[in-house]
Design a protein around this motif. Structure first.
Motif, PDB file in Angstrom:
ATOM      1  N   LEU A  34      14.269  19.566  -7.078  1.00 54.40           N
ATOM      2  CA  LEU A  34      14.487  18.232  -6.548  1.00 54.40           C
ATOM      3  C   LEU A  34      14.690  17.226  -7.673  1.00 54.40           C
ATOM      4  O   LEU A  34      14.271  17.438  -8.787  1.00 54.40           O
ATOM      5  CB  LEU A  34      13.296  17.804  -5.700  1.00 54.40           C
ATOM      6  N   SER A  35      15.309  16.168  -7.294  1.00 48.28           N
ATOM      7  CA  SER A  35      15.457  15.105  -8.260  1.00 48.28           C
ATOM      8  C   SER A  35      14.502  13.987  -7.880  1.00 48.28           C
ATOM      9  O   SER A  35      14.398  13.620  -6.711  1.00 48.28           O
ATOM     10  CB  SER A  35      16.884  14.591  -8.246  1.00 48.28           C
ATOM     11  N   LEU A  36      13.810  13.491  -8.884  1.00 53.33           N
ATOM     12  CA  LEU A  36      12.832  12.440  -8.608  1.00 53.33           C
ATOM     13  C   LEU A  36      13.489  11.134  -8.205  1.00 53.33           C
ATOM     14  O   LEU A  36      12.843  10.223  -7.719  1.00 53.33           O
ATOM     15  CB  LEU A  36      11.952  12.224  -9.830  1.00 53.33           C
ATOM     16  N   SER A  37      14.798  11.054  -8.438  1.00 51.93           N
ATOM     17  CA  SER A  37      15.471   9.800  -8.066  1.00 51.93           C
ATOM     18  C   SER A  37      15.896   9.811  -6.600  1.00 51.93           C
ATOM     19  O   SER A  37      16.328   8.803  -6.073  1.00 51.93           O
ATOM     20  CB  SER A  37      16.688   9.592  -8.959  1.00 51.93           C
ATOM     21  N   TYR A  38      15.762  10.974  -5.937  1.00 51.52           N
ATOM     22  CA  TYR A  38      16.129  11.033  -4.522  1.00 51.52           C
ATOM     23  C   TYR A  38      15.219  10.120  -3.703  1.00 51.52           C
ATOM     24  O   TYR A  38      14.045   9.985  -3.999  1.00 51.52           O
ATOM     25  CB  TYR A  38      15.965  12.454  -3.953  1.00 51.52           C
ATOM     26  N   ARG A  89       3.337  17.914  -1.095  1.00 52.24           N
ATOM     27  CA  ARG A  89       4.084  19.156  -0.835  1.00 52.24           C
ATOM     28  C   ARG A  89       5.559  18.967  -1.186  1.00 52.24           C
ATOM     29  O   ARG A  89       6.176  19.819  -1.813  1.00 52.24           O
ATOM     30  CB  ARG A  89       3.994  19.544   0.651  1.00 52.24           C
ATOM     31  N   VAL A  90       6.103  17.823  -0.773  1.00 50.31           N
ATOM     32  CA  VAL A  90       7.527  17.567  -1.021  1.00 50.31           C
ATOM     33  C   VAL A  90       7.814  17.523  -2.527  1.00 50.31           C
ATOM     34  O   VAL A  90       8.802  18.075  -2.994  1.00 50.31           O
ATOM     35  CB  VAL A  90       7.955  16.243  -0.345  1.00 50.31           C
ATOM     36  N   TYR A  91       6.914  16.872  -3.273  1.00 48.79           N
ATOM     37  CA  TYR A  91       7.163  16.679  -4.704  1.00 48.79           C
ATOM     38  C   TYR A  91       6.516  17.762  -5.567  1.00 48.79           C
ATOM     39  O   TYR A  91       6.533  17.668  -6.788  1.00 48.79           O
ATOM     40  CB  TYR A  91       6.670  15.295  -5.143  1.00 48.79           C
ATOM     41  N   ARG A 107       5.096   9.883  -7.278  1.00 43.78           N
ATOM     42  CA  ARG A 107       6.248  10.126  -8.159  1.00 43.78           C
ATOM     43  C   ARG A 107       5.788  10.180  -9.616  1.00 43.78           C
ATOM     44  O   ARG A 107       6.328  10.942 -10.412  1.00 43.78           O
ATOM     45  CB  ARG A 107       7.313   9.045  -7.950  1.00 43.78           C
ATOM     46  N   ARG A 108       4.778   9.391  -9.941  1.00 42.98           N
ATOM     47  CA  ARG A 108       4.245   9.438 -11.308  1.00 42.98           C
ATOM     48  C   ARG A 108       3.643  10.825 -11.588  1.00 42.98           C
ATOM     49  O   ARG A 108       3.893  11.435 -12.623  1.00 42.98           O
ATOM     50  CB  ARG A 108       3.167   8.351 -11.492  1.00 42.98           C
ATOM     51  N   LEU A 109       2.881  11.341 -10.625  1.00 43.69           N
ATOM     52  CA  LEU A 109       2.269  12.661 -10.803  1.00 43.69           C
ATOM     53  C   LEU A 109       3.343  13.748 -10.890  1.00 43.69           C
ATOM     54  O   LEU A 109       3.234  14.681 -11.685  1.00 43.69           O
ATOM     55  CB  LEU A 109       1.300  12.970  -9.655  1.00 43.69           C
ATOM     56  N   ARG A 125       0.831  -1.213   0.000  1.00 45.90           N
ATOM     57  CA  ARG A 125       0.000   0.000   0.000  1.00 45.90           C
ATOM     58  C   ARG A 125       0.862   1.259   0.000  1.00 45.90           C
ATOM     59  O   ARG A 125       0.573   2.241  -0.680  1.00 45.90           O
ATOM     60  CB  ARG A 125      -0.894   0.021   1.239  1.00 45.90           C
ATOM     61  N   LEU A 126       1.927   1.189   0.786  1.00 47.44           N
ATOM     62  CA  LEU A 126       2.824   2.335   0.889  1.00 47.44           C
ATOM     63  C   LEU A 126       3.565   2.527  -0.439  1.00 47.44           C
ATOM     64  O   LEU A 126       3.697   3.647  -0.945  1.00 47.44           O
ATOM     65  CB  LEU A 126       3.812   2.054   2.030  1.00 47.44           C
ATOM     66  N   GLN A 127       4.002   1.414  -1.011  1.00 56.09           N
ATOM     67  CA  GLN A 127       4.682   1.475  -2.301  1.00 56.09           C
ATOM     68  C   GLN A 127       3.777   2.070  -3.374  1.00 56.09           C
ATOM     69  O   GLN A 127       4.209   2.851  -4.212  1.00 56.09           O
ATOM     70  CB  GLN A 127       5.136   0.058  -2.728  1.00 56.09           C
ATOM     71  N   ALA A 128       2.487   1.700  -3.334  1.00 55.32           N
ATOM     72  CA  ALA A 128       1.544   2.214  -4.331  1.00 55.32           C
ATOM     73  C   ALA A 128       1.429   3.738  -4.208  1.00 55.32           C
ATOM     74  O   ALA A 128       1.410   4.452  -5.215  1.00 55.32           O
ATOM     75  CB  ALA A 128       0.178   1.551  -4.155  1.00 55.32           C
ATOM     76  N   CYS A 129       1.404   4.248  -2.963  1.00 54.92           N
ATOM     77  CA  CYS A 129       1.331   5.714  -2.752  1.00 54.92           C
ATOM     78  C   CYS A 129       2.586   6.401  -3.299  1.00 54.92           C
ATOM     79  O   CYS A 129       2.498   7.422  -3.974  1.00 54.92           O
ATOM     80  CB  CYS A 129       1.256   6.060  -1.269  1.00 54.92           C
ATOM     81  N   LEU A 130       3.726   5.834  -2.980  1.00 59.10           N
ATOM     82  CA  LEU A 130       4.983   6.451  -3.416  1.00 59.10           C
ATOM     83  C   LEU A 130       5.088   6.452  -4.943  1.00 59.10           C
ATOM     84  O   LEU A 130       5.461   7.452  -5.555  1.00 59.10           O
ATOM     85  CB  LEU A 130       6.184   5.693  -2.818  1.00 59.10           C
TER      86      LEU A 130
END
Ligand code: ADP
Length: 376
Positions: A80-84, A116-118, A63-65, A54-59
Motif C-alpha cells: 500500500l501507499s501511505l499517501s492513499y 489492519r489496513v495499514y 499513519r505515523r506508526l 479527534r478523528l484526524q488525530a487517530c488517522l
C-alpha cells in the motif's frame, strides 16, 4: 477528567468491563485506494465531517506508526501507499452519543480496523486514546485497566487487561435505557469544567481512586461480587458527586436514575446481601451488574417498578432469560409506586471479547467501489 486535552491523558487510572458483541457492538470497515481523492467517513449510514480533530488525530497517529514500521524495514512487503486516502464506514447497533459509550466502542474499533489496513502491529492504546480516552480500554476483552501513566508524552498511559472475558462467566450486565436521546452536556466539556472547578474531583483523583483501583482489581481477581458491587456503586456515586461539585453544576442523573438506585438498594436489603450493583456514566442510563442466579429476578423487579408502556414483549433485548415471578415479600420490600415507561428497554448482556475480524465480505460495510453498501 483529563490532565492533557491534546494527548488525552487522564487525571486518574480507570477500569472498565468490555461488553459482549453478540448484544452491543460497533462494526467498522476501512479501505484505501489510489482512486480515492479524500479521506471520508460514514457513521450509521450518514457521511460525517472527516475533519473532526479527534478523528484526524487517530488517522495521523496510525499513519505515523505505519511510516515508522516501513522506515524500520518491518513493513517492506506492504502493498500500500501511505499517501492513499481512506474510506471508513462504521455502525453502532446501540444508541450513538447517548451515554452508552459509543465513542469508546467506535474509536477502539476504528483503531483496530485502521491498524489492519495499514499493517500496524504496535500497541494501539495511543491511536484509540486520541479518538476517545476510554476507547483504549475497549481494545481488549474482559476487565481492562487504563493506567494513567506519569510521562508528559503519554507513552505510559496505556490499557492493560486485568482478567480475560472467560474469567467470571456468571457475571451479567443489564443496560437500563432511560433515554436514548443525544446527551445535552458533552463529556469533554463537562470534564473540563469539573477539572477546573471541583475540589472534590481533585481529592477523588489523588486520594480515592488509587486505592479503589487496587481493591477493584483484587475483587475481580477473587470474583468477589459483593466487594466488586459495593466499589462500583460507591465510585459511580462519587463521580456524580463531583459533577454536582462542578460549578456551574452538572447533573446527568434524572428522577428515573435515582429510582433505579433506590430499587437496587431495596432489592439488596431485602436479600440481606449485595446481589446487584448500578453504575451511571455521563447520562441517565443505568448499567447494572449482577450474577446469573439473580438476573431474571432483578429484571422482574425492574418490570414491576417501571411497567413497559408499549411493546412489553420488546422490553428485554439481548440475552434471553427465563422470566420469574416476583415474590410478594420482594414486592413489599421494593415499596415503590410504579413509574410506567421510566425505563424504555433493557439490554441484557455479559462480559465479552476485544475486537474481532469479520472475514465474510457480506458483513463489510463498504462495497467494491469504496462507498457504503445500500442498507439491506
Ligand atoms: P457516547 O456516550 O456514546 O460515547 P459521546 O458524545 O461521548 O457519546 O461520543 C459520541 C461521538 O463518538 C460521536 O459523535 C462520534 O464522533 C464518535 N463515534 C461514535 N460511534 C462511532 C463509531 N462507530 N465510529 C467512529 N466514531 C464514533
Amino acid at each position: 477528567g483529563k490532565r492533557d486535552e491534546e494527548l488525552i491523558l487522564p487525571i486518574n487510572s480507570s477500569l472498565s468491563v468490555t461488553l459482549h458483541q453478540d448484544q452491543l457492538k460497533t462494526t467498522t470497515t476501512a479501505t484505501i485506494s489510489k482512486d480515492f481523492t479524500e479521506d471520508r467517513i460514514w457513521l450509521n449510514g450518514q457521511e460525517e465531517d472527516v475533519g473532526q480533530p479527534r478523528l484526524q488525530a487517530c488517522l495521523r497517529e496510525i499513519r505515523r506508526l505505519a511510516r515508522k514500521r516501513r522506515s524500520t524495514g518491518d513493513g517492506d512487503s506492504l502493498p500500500l501507499s501511505l499517501s492513499y486516502k481512506v474510506h471508513i464506514a462504521s455502525e453502532n447497533n446501540f444508541p450513538t452519543a447517548a451515554g452508552l459509550a459509543s465513542s469508546a466502542a467506535g474509536y477502539a474499533c476504528l483503531a483496530y480496523t485502521l491498524a489492519r489496513v495499514y499493517g500496524v502491529e504496535d500497541d494501539l492504546s495511543e491511536v484509540a486514546r486520541r479518538g476517545s480516552g476510554s476507547a483504549c480500554r475497549s481494545l481488549y476483552g474482559g476487565f481492562v485497566e487504563w493506567q494513567m501513566g506519569e510521562q508528559a508524552d503519554g507513552k505510559d498511559s496505556v490499557a492493560r487487561q486485568v482478567a480475560p472475558e472467560s474469567h467470571w462467566p456468571q457475571l451479567r450486565v443489564l443496560v437500563l435505557v432511560v433515554s436514548a436521546e443525544k446527551k445535552q452536556m458533552g463529556s469533554t466539556v463537562g470534564m473540563q469544567t469539573s477539572v477546573e472547578t471541583s475540589s472534590l474531583l481533585q481529592f477523588r483523583a489523588e486520594s480515592v481512586v488509587p486505592t479503589r483501583m487496587r481493591e477493584m482489581i483484587s475483587c475481580i481477581q477473587a470474583r468477589d461480587f459483593p466487594g466488586f458491587a459495593e466499589l462500583t456503586m460507591k465510585d459511580s456515586n462519587q463521580f456524580h458527586a463531583t459533577c454536582l461539585d462542578t460549578f456551574p453544576p452538572i447533573s446527568y442523573l434524572n428522577d428515573v436514575s435515582r429510582r433505579i438506585v433506590q430499587l437496587v438498594h431495596r432489592f439488596n436489603a431485602c436479600h440481606g446481601q449485595t446481589k446487584v450493583a448500578y453504575t451511571f456514566d455521563a447520562g441517565p442510563n443505568a448499567v447494572i451488574f449482577t450474577l446469573e442466579d439473580t438476573v431474571a429476578e432483578f429484571v422482574a423487579a425492574v418490570r414491576h417498578s417501571f411497567p413497559p408502556e408499549t411493546n412489553g414483549d420488546k422490553f428485554l433485548k439481548g440475552l434471553q432469560l427465563t422470566p420469574v415471578l416476583l415474590s410478594d415479600t420482594l414486592k413489599a420490600a421494593l415499596a415503590m409506586e410504579p413509574s410506567p415507561g421510566g425505563v424504555q428497554y433493557i439490554i441484557a448482556t455479559q462480559v465479552g471479547p476485544g475486537p474481532q475480524i469479520l472475514d465474510d465480505p457480506h458483513t463489510h460495510l463498504l462495497g467494491p467501489d469504496g462507498l457504503p453498501k445500500p442498507a439491506a
